[in-house]
Design an enzyme around this catalytic site. Structure first.
Site, mmCIF file in Angstrom:
data_model
loop_
_atom_site.group_PDB
_atom_site.id
_atom_site.type_symbol
_atom_site.label_atom_id
_atom_site.label_comp_id
_atom_site.label_asym_id
_atom_site.label_seq_id
_atom_site.Cartn_x
_atom_site.Cartn_y
_atom_site.Cartn_z
ATOM 1 N N SER A 113 41.260 51.298 30.478
ATOM 2 C CA SER A 113 41.038 49.925 30.901
ATOM 3 C C SER A 113 41.345 48.868 29.847
ATOM 4 C CB SER A 113 39.605 49.806 31.386
ATOM 5 O OG SER A 113 39.394 48.558 31.957
ATOM 6 N N HIS A 114 40.317 48.170 29.384
ATOM 7 C CA HIS A 114 40.532 47.045 28.471
ATOM 8 C C HIS A 114 40.648 47.506 27.015
ATOM 9 C CE1 HIS A 114 36.295 47.978 28.532
ATOM 10 N NE2 HIS A 114 36.171 47.389 27.353
ATOM 11 N N ASP A 279 44.129 48.091 33.237
ATOM 12 C CA ASP A 279 44.264 48.806 34.510
ATOM 13 C C ASP A 279 44.146 47.901 35.734
ATOM 14 O OD1 ASP A 279 41.562 48.389 33.929
ATOM 15 O OD2 ASP A 279 40.923 50.093 35.140
ATOM 16 N N ASP A 281 41.788 45.800 36.897
ATOM 17 C CA ASP A 281 40.580 45.532 37.682
ATOM 18 C C ASP A 281 39.818 44.296 37.202
ATOM 19 O OD1 ASP A 281 39.717 46.786 35.385
ATOM 20 O OD2 ASP A 281 38.583 48.375 36.390
ATOM 21 N N ARG A 282 40.151 43.798 36.011
ATOM 22 C CA ARG A 282 39.474 42.580 35.541
ATOM 23 C C ARG A 282 40.334 41.349 35.752
ATOM 24 N NH1 ARG A 282 36.150 43.736 30.030
ATOM 25 N NH2 ARG A 282 35.386 45.800 30.585
ATOM 26 N N LYS A 376 36.505 46.924 41.117
ATOM 27 C CA LYS A 376 36.761 45.509 40.898
ATOM 28 C C LYS A 376 38.274 45.317 40.941
ATOM 29 C CE LYS A 376 36.001 45.995 35.862
ATOM 30 N NZ LYS A 376 35.332 47.280 35.661
HETATM 31 C C1 VG1 Z 1 32.189 47.369 30.149
HETATM 32 C C2 VG1 Z 1 31.661 46.181 30.908
HETATM 33 C C3 VG1 Z 1 31.284 46.578 32.323
HETATM 34 C C4 VG1 Z 1 32.496 47.229 33.007
HETATM 35 C C5 VG1 Z 1 33.014 48.379 32.165
HETATM 36 C C6 VG1 Z 1 34.281 48.968 32.725
HETATM 37 O O1 VG1 Z 1 31.175 48.361 30.040
HETATM 38 O O2 VG1 Z 1 30.550 45.619 30.248
HETATM 39 O O3 VG1 Z 1 30.845 45.452 33.024
HETATM 40 O O4 VG1 Z 1 32.138 47.704 34.280
HETATM 41 O O5 VG1 Z 1 33.292 47.927 30.847
HETATM 42 O O6 VG1 Z 1 35.264 47.987 32.850
HETATM 43 P P1 VG1 Z 1 30.287 48.562 28.719
HETATM 44 O O7 VG1 Z 1 29.427 49.768 29.000
HETATM 45 O O8 VG1 Z 1 31.241 48.731 27.588
HETATM 46 O O9 VG1 Z 1 29.501 47.311 28.561
HETATM 47 V V1 VG1 Z 1 36.902 48.400 32.724
HETATM 48 O O10 VG1 Z 1 37.763 47.097 33.253
HETATM 49 O O11 VG1 Z 1 36.915 48.714 31.009
HETATM 50 O O12 VG1 Z 1 37.024 49.829 33.564
HETATM 51 CO CO CO Z 2 39.620 47.630 33.610
#
Ligand code: VG1
Ligand code: CO
Length: 543
Positions: A113-114, A279, A281-282, A376
């Protein structure tokens, strides 16, 4: 087909976090690491024989290697068919849609993801169930348990699949269908929104910039925003997915998408700016001279959703993750609909969406979505904003201000302290937790604590309980301090501090956010001592 059974030794650290298993690429490159994890997933899935599995990823480094392994392990474990995005690409929401649309058994999403990519960056694998959403904790815990004792995996001894060619091939006895990653998703978007109105908006000279951050949304945004909706070429930038995201960090926030922010704050900047993550979703939403916090975006999208055809009949309810501001709660209250507060991570929205209890969901981390998929969805959020702008014929700034005038403003910020020593971070959270019982009723200046707890969630549909989801300290005026440890980081621990303060509809809406929250930020430091204990001068990221 020749199937090999390969002996293997378990790894102790394959515990999925907030969203799948994320590790450094170098960890995934260890012998059998990918194989062990995928076989552990398949081992806990009964009835998979002959079923369809969707596989796709965000195109990051190691996607190409892991995807071929996944296909061969799926073939050896009795799946009848794998549906995979061309080039191995599928955005997370598009994967969710394919699973639902083709009634697949589930899917593997290859993404971190991010998190940054490249050989020194991160890689990840997540399993999604038949509703298209992330596997619930009951499954992720079973996968982890299995991974700790796994002794062998099965893999088909067959050549790699040609992922560049759309159409049907075979991997051993299993059918592999390579699909256009965008087509079905784009068709879904067309059923949800008023594409005619959005096209007219672009025709009238409305200017937008979409920054795909060299990640997976590039092809989606080019096709939908430029080709179908008619925005001028060049509206989408950084639109070709690259394995290391062009050397950048694909997290659409004010730190990593600063260029976009600066552009939108400039005198001749466009009307609307948006970005998405690795990916897809954000989403990041910035209007001309107006950044929209993700928590406000959720509230505004929920309040205005009926302007889009898909939600014209109104929404059933809203859900938000616990650290997300309560701006959306005020919308739900006014509409007289259900409001749910869930732990961080999209997997907790699935049951509520499936049961029709909520229509729109969101997280402060720039994730918003609806019942159209079970993830998302960044492009969805951007299109809903465009639909609302087209229908209301107002700027983002006007829409946000009117929202505050109706519902009040929730000033909100998140401070992240990354790669903190895990022992220090855990002790800090434990010590704060120990203070909680004594805090209720106490006053700090004009802030009186009304509740202080470690958030525990009981799923209203299946009754499952998820304890220890983050510390909440709530005050009588609606302000709140939240502290939790990230479940997506891959090195050390990341501490996330979330601070919120409510200002009523007739109150002050033009304060600078950090200044407006300063007393609460100082109180959080007094209670938790993040800077004092970690030796950090300032957060690594402020959103
Ligand atoms: C983070 C965000 C959470 C999100 C998750 C996955 O998790 O705070 O809101 O659902 O990333 O997002 P954490 O446990 O690091 O706070 V993605 O777009 O990285 O799949
Ligand atoms: Co993501």
């Amino acid at each position: 087909m020749s199937i090999k059974t390969i002996e293997t030794k378990p790894y102790a650290d394959q515990k999925p976090g907030t969203s799948g298993l994320r590790k450094r690429v170098t960890v995934w490159q260890q012998p059998n690491y990918v194989e062990n994890y995928i076989q552990s997933i398949f081992d806990v899935l009964e009835d998979r024989q002959g079923k369809t599995l969707v596989i796709g990823g965000d195109g990051r480094f190691y996607n190409d290697v892991a995807i071929q392994k996944a296909i061969k392990i799926a073939a050896a474990n009795g799946f009848g068919k794998v549906m995979v995005g061309q080039g191995g690409l599928l955005s997370t929401p598009a994967a969710s849609h394919l699973i639902r649309h083709y009634k697949a058994f589930g899917g593997l999403v290859l993404s971190a993801s991010h998190n940054p990519g490249g050989p020194d960056g991160d890689f990840g694998i997540k399993y999604n169930i038949a509703n298209g959403g992330p596997a619930p904790e009951s499954i992720t815990e079973a996968v982890f348990a299995r991974s700790k004792v796994i002794g062998a995996y099965r893999i088909a001894d067959v050549p790699d699949v040609d992922l560049s060619r759309i159409g049907t091939q075979k991997s051993g006895d299993m059918v592999v269908e390579v699909v256009d990653p965008v087509a079905d998703y784009a068709a879904l978007m067309e059923t949800l929104f008023d594409f005619k109105a959005i096209s007219s908006l672009f025709k009238s000279g409305f200017r937008m910039q979409f920054d795909a951050m060299h990640a997976v949304t590039g092809p989606y945004a080019h096709r939908i925003i430029e080709d179908i909706l008619g925005a001028p070429k060049g509206t989408v930038i950084n639109g070709v997915p690259s394995p290391d995201f062009g050397g950048g960090h694909p997290d659409p926030n004010l730190v990593y998408a600063k260029d976009l922010y600066d552009l939108l704050m400039s005198a001749d900047g466009p009307d609307f700016g948006a970005a998405s993550d690795g990916d897809g979703d954000r989403n990041l939403i910035i209007g001309k001279n107006r950044f929209v916090t993700p928590s406000d975006s959720l509230a505004i999208l929920a309040a205005n959703a009926p302007l889009a055809p898909a939600y014209a009949a109104g929404i059933a309810g809203i859900a938000r993750s616990m650290p997300t501001s309560s701006a959306a709660d005020r919308v739900a209250e006014k509409l007289g609909i259900e409001m749910h507060e869930t732990p961080t991570g999209w997997k907790f929205f699935g049951n509520l969406l499936d049961a029709g209890r909520v229509t729109v969901c969101g997280e402060e981390s720039a994730g918003t979505g609806s019942n159209h998929v079970r993830e998302k969805d960044g492009v969805w959020a951007v299109l809903l904003w465009l639909n609302i702008i087209a229908a209301r014929k107002q700027s983002v700034d006007q829409i946000v201000r009117e929202h505050w005038k109706t519902y009040g403003r929730n000033y909100y910020t998140r401070h992240d302290f990354e790669e903190v020593d895990a022992a220090i971070a855990n002790k800090l959270v434990d010590d704060l937790r120990a203070q909680l019982p004594g805090l209720v009723g106490k006053s700090f200046g004009n802030l009186k604590v009304s509740y202080a707890d470690d958030f525990s969630y009981t799923d209203p549909i299946d009754g499952s309980v998820s304890p220890k989801q983050g510390i909440r300290i709530g005050f009588e005026d609606g302000s709140r301090i939240v502290l939790r440890l990230s479940g997506t980081g891959t090195v050390g621990a990341t501490l996330r501090l979330y601070v919120e303060r409510y200002e009523p509809a007739d109150g002050q809406h033009d304060l600078e956010t950090q200044a407006a929250l300063e007393p609460l930020i100082a109180l959080a430091e007094q209670l938790a001592g993040i800077k004092a204990r970690t030796g950090r001068q300032a957060p690594d990221v402020i959103t």
